[in-house]
Scaffold this active site. Structure first.
Site, PDB file in Angstrom:
ATOM      1  N   ARG A 107     -14.263  35.546 -24.035  1.00 18.06           N
ATOM      2  CA  ARG A 107     -13.228  36.572 -23.820  1.00 18.06           C
ATOM      3  C   ARG A 107     -13.831  37.850 -23.257  1.00 18.06           C
ATOM      4  NH1 ARG A 107      -9.376  38.502 -28.604  1.00 18.06           N
ATOM      5  NH2 ARG A 107     -11.331  38.935 -29.654  1.00 18.06           N
ATOM      6  N   LYS A 153      -2.940  35.163 -30.212  1.00 21.37           N
ATOM      7  CA  LYS A 153      -1.834  36.043 -30.635  1.00 21.37           C
ATOM      8  C   LYS A 153      -1.491  37.047 -29.547  1.00 21.37           C
ATOM      9  CE  LYS A 153      -4.042  37.570 -34.325  1.00 21.37           C
ATOM     10  NZ  LYS A 153      -5.225  36.694 -34.284  1.00 21.37           N
ATOM     11  N   ARG A 162     -15.032  36.940 -39.543  1.00 23.69           N
ATOM     12  CA  ARG A 162     -13.575  37.015 -39.293  1.00 23.69           C
ATOM     13  C   ARG A 162     -12.917  35.703 -39.688  1.00 23.69           C
ATOM     14  NH1 ARG A 162     -13.926  38.566 -33.218  1.00 23.69           N
ATOM     15  NH2 ARG A 162     -11.653  38.489 -33.131  1.00 23.69           N
ATOM     16  N   ARG A 167      -1.760  40.318 -42.780  1.00 18.25           N
ATOM     17  CA  ARG A 167      -2.945  39.474 -42.840  1.00 18.25           C
ATOM     18  C   ARG A 167      -3.337  39.141 -44.257  1.00 18.25           C
ATOM     19  NH1 ARG A 167      -5.230  41.240 -37.605  1.00 18.25           N
ATOM     20  NH2 ARG A 167      -6.996  39.908 -37.194  1.00 18.25           N
ATOM     21  N   ARG A 208     -15.840  42.561 -26.623  1.00 16.07           N
ATOM     22  CA  ARG A 208     -15.550  43.321 -27.833  1.00 16.07           C
ATOM     23  C   ARG A 208     -16.729  43.244 -28.800  1.00 16.07           C
ATOM     24  NH1 ARG A 208      -9.580  41.823 -30.005  1.00 16.07           N
ATOM     25  NH2 ARG A 208     -10.720  41.562 -31.953  1.00 16.07           N
TER      26      ARG A 208
HETATM   27  P1  AP5 Z   1      -6.318  36.399 -27.628  1.00 12.85           P
HETATM   28  O1  AP5 Z   1      -4.915  36.334 -27.138  1.00 12.85           O
HETATM   29  O2  AP5 Z   1      -7.105  37.642 -27.352  1.00 12.85           O
HETATM   30  O3  AP5 Z   1      -6.378  36.010 -29.197  1.00 12.85           O
HETATM   31  P2  AP5 Z   1      -5.999  36.870 -30.457  1.00 12.85           P
HETATM   32  O4  AP5 Z   1      -5.465  35.916 -31.471  1.00 12.85           O
HETATM   33  O5  AP5 Z   1      -5.141  38.041 -30.100  1.00 12.85           O
HETATM   34  O6  AP5 Z   1      -7.468  37.313 -30.874  1.00 12.85           O
HETATM   35  P3  AP5 Z   1      -8.021  38.612 -31.574  1.00 12.85           P
HETATM   36  O7  AP5 Z   1      -9.522  38.430 -31.564  1.00 12.85           O
HETATM   37  O8  AP5 Z   1      -7.508  39.861 -30.935  1.00 12.85           O
HETATM   38  O9  AP5 Z   1      -7.503  38.452 -33.016  1.00 12.85           O
HETATM   39  P4  AP5 Z   1      -8.127  39.013 -34.254  1.00 12.85           P
HETATM   40  O10 AP5 Z   1      -7.105  38.657 -35.257  1.00 12.85           O
HETATM   41  O11 AP5 Z   1      -9.486  38.556 -34.557  1.00 12.85           O
HETATM   42  O12 AP5 Z   1      -8.344  40.548 -33.909  1.00 12.85           O
HETATM   43  P5  AP5 Z   1      -7.411  41.833 -33.995  1.00 12.85           P
HETATM   44  O13 AP5 Z   1      -7.556  42.583 -32.738  1.00 12.85           O
HETATM   45  O14 AP5 Z   1      -6.037  41.484 -34.463  1.00 12.85           O
HETATM   46  O15 AP5 Z   1      -7.093  35.106 -27.034  1.00 12.85           O
HETATM   47  C1  AP5 Z   1      -8.491  34.936 -27.227  1.00 12.85           C
HETATM   48  C2  AP5 Z   1      -9.142  34.429 -25.909  1.00 12.85           C
HETATM   49  O16 AP5 Z   1      -8.658  33.123 -25.612  1.00 12.85           O
HETATM   50  C3  AP5 Z   1      -8.785  35.283 -24.674  1.00 12.85           C
HETATM   51  O17 AP5 Z   1      -9.908  35.290 -23.833  1.00 12.85           O
HETATM   52  C4  AP5 Z   1      -7.589  34.549 -24.017  1.00 12.85           C
HETATM   53  O18 AP5 Z   1      -7.536  34.763 -22.620  1.00 12.85           O
HETATM   54  C5  AP5 Z   1      -7.941  33.089 -24.354  1.00 12.85           C
HETATM   55  N1  AP5 Z   1      -6.758  32.257 -24.612  1.00 12.85           N
HETATM   56  C6  AP5 Z   1      -5.633  32.596 -25.307  1.00 12.85           C
HETATM   57  N2  AP5 Z   1      -4.790  31.545 -25.389  1.00 12.85           N
HETATM   58  C7  AP5 Z   1      -5.414  30.514 -24.741  1.00 12.85           C
HETATM   59  C8  AP5 Z   1      -5.052  29.142 -24.499  1.00 12.85           C
HETATM   60  N3  AP5 Z   1      -3.885  28.623 -24.941  1.00 12.85           N
HETATM   61  N4  AP5 Z   1      -5.925  28.359 -23.809  1.00 12.85           N
HETATM   62  C9  AP5 Z   1      -7.112  28.862 -23.366  1.00 12.85           C
HETATM   63  N5  AP5 Z   1      -7.505  30.150 -23.547  1.00 12.85           N
HETATM   64  C10 AP5 Z   1      -6.665  30.966 -24.240  1.00 12.85           C
HETATM   65  O19 AP5 Z   1      -8.101  42.617 -35.184  1.00 12.85           O
HETATM   66  C11 AP5 Z   1      -9.415  43.135 -35.046  1.00 12.85           C
HETATM   67  C12 AP5 Z   1      -9.886  43.680 -36.386  1.00 12.85           C
HETATM   68  O20 AP5 Z   1      -9.031  44.780 -36.789  1.00 12.85           O
HETATM   69  C13 AP5 Z   1      -9.849  42.718 -37.565  1.00 12.85           C
HETATM   70  O21 AP5 Z   1     -11.000  41.890 -37.632  1.00 12.85           O
HETATM   71  C14 AP5 Z   1      -9.763  43.693 -38.740  1.00 12.85           C
HETATM   72  O22 AP5 Z   1     -10.999  44.277 -39.030  1.00 12.85           O
HETATM   73  C15 AP5 Z   1      -8.827  44.781 -38.209  1.00 12.85           C
HETATM   74  N6  AP5 Z   1      -7.402  44.524 -38.497  1.00 12.85           N
HETATM   75  C16 AP5 Z   1      -6.410  44.333 -37.580  1.00 12.85           C
HETATM   76  N7  AP5 Z   1      -5.230  44.128 -38.213  1.00 12.85           N
HETATM   77  C17 AP5 Z   1      -5.494  44.167 -39.543  1.00 12.85           C
HETATM   78  C18 AP5 Z   1      -4.690  43.995 -40.699  1.00 12.85           C
HETATM   79  N8  AP5 Z   1      -3.375  43.753 -40.614  1.00 12.85           N
HETATM   80  N9  AP5 Z   1      -5.288  44.098 -41.918  1.00 12.85           N
HETATM   81  C19 AP5 Z   1      -6.602  44.350 -42.022  1.00 12.85           C
HETATM   82  N10 AP5 Z   1      -7.427  44.526 -40.965  1.00 12.85           N
HETATM   83  C20 AP5 Z   1      -6.874  44.436 -39.726  1.00 12.85           C
END
Ligand code: AP5
Length: 216
Positions: A127, A13, A171, A88, A160
């Site tokens: 990552r 994402k 997750r 979400r 992280r």
């Molecule tokens: P990356 O782009 O970082 O993936 P991402 O989907 O953004 O992953 P996140 O871990 O940030 O998502 P998440 O939903 O778990 O966490 P968030 O921060 O939103 O890519 C991942 C890796 O793969 C990287 O190393 C990248 O370089 C690599 N990569 C990417 N694309 C690739 C490809 N095509 N090929 C190869 N490699 C690739 O949320 C964190 C926490 O916050 C949640 O767990 C929750 O507790 C809370 N939270 C956030 N939003 C909410 C909400 N709306 N409601 C409730 N709790 C929430």
């Protein structure tokens, strides 16, 4: 453009949202980043969110909806946005509908990156993120120029706290029980664009561009 990017944890994402934000000149509203900043600053929001995040659970809906309501009130969101990490849950999706209705605007598309679990586990364990600016790297597919150092701001690259095995598992469970139902919700509205997110970063980029062009 008013976009949502939806994917499992580590589905790419952030990687794709940051590019789309530059391409369409719209802000990337990344709820995970907003929460991580709050934790780092030690604000009340950060204190409330910290334990949910580190254990891989979702932060309560009321808190998240309030964050988005406040963020939408800022000037840069008036001409569009890309939501990364919100909604979400169905409750968050319905609250977003209400906010958009109040502003008399509609979503253009929900980009869904479909990525299998095995790929996610590999991506998250490899990552690294910048401890200063939050830029994201992958040790194999998107390595920094200099080991352990951010290309953009020279900050230190770290893992992280929720990229540990137990938190990743939790997750993924939260994603399948609470977030996956959104696929049908947005499919029914006719705005869901499904992309094969297991391809290389550049192939995912092209697939998104093609799908967005064809949907307009
Ligand atoms: P990356 O782009 O970082 O993936 P991402 O989907 O953004 O992953 P996140 O871990 O940030 O998502 P998440 O939903 O778990 O966490 P968030 O921060 O939103 O890519 C991942 C890796 O793969 C990287 O190393 C990248 O370089 C690599 N990569 C990417 N694309 C690739 C490809 N095509 N090929 C190869 N490699 C690739 O949320 C964190 C926490 O916050 C949640 O767990 C929750 O507790 C809370 N939270 C956030 N939003 C909410 C909400 N709306 N409601 C409730 N709790 C929430």
């Amino acid at each position: 453009m008013r976009l949502i990017i939806l994917a499992p944890p580590g589905g790419g994402k952030g990687t794709q949202a940051s590019r789309l934000s530059d391409q369409y000149n719209i802000p990337q509203v990344e709820t995970g980043k907003i929460l991580r900043q709050a934790v780092q600053e030690g604000s009340q929001l950060g204190k409330d969110a910290k334990s949910y995040m580190s254990s891989g659970n979702l932060v309560p809906d009321e808190i998240m909806i309030e964050i988005i309501r406040n963020r939408f009130a800022e000037a840069d969101c008036q001409a569009g946005f890309i939501l990364d990490g919100f909604p979400r849950t169905l409750q968050q999706a319905r609250a977003l509908d209400k906010l958009l209705d109040e502003q008399e605007v509609e979503l253009d598309a929900v980009i869904y990156l479909n990525v299998p679990v095995a790929v996610i586990q590999e991506r998250l364990s490899r990552r690294r993120v910048c401890s200063d600016c939050g830029a994201t790297y992958h040790l194999d597919t998107k390595p920094p120029g200099q080991t352990g150092i951010c290309d953009s701001c020279q900050g230190e690259l770290i893992q992280r706290s929720d990229d540990r095995e137990e938190a990743i598992e939790q997750r993924l469970k939260q994603y399948s029980s609470k977030t996956e139902p959104l696929l049908e919700f947005y499919q029914d509205k006719g705005v869901l664009l499904e992309i094969d997110g297991a391809q290389s970063i550049s192939r995912v980029e092209s697939a998104i561009d093609t799908a967005l062009t064809e949907s307009q």
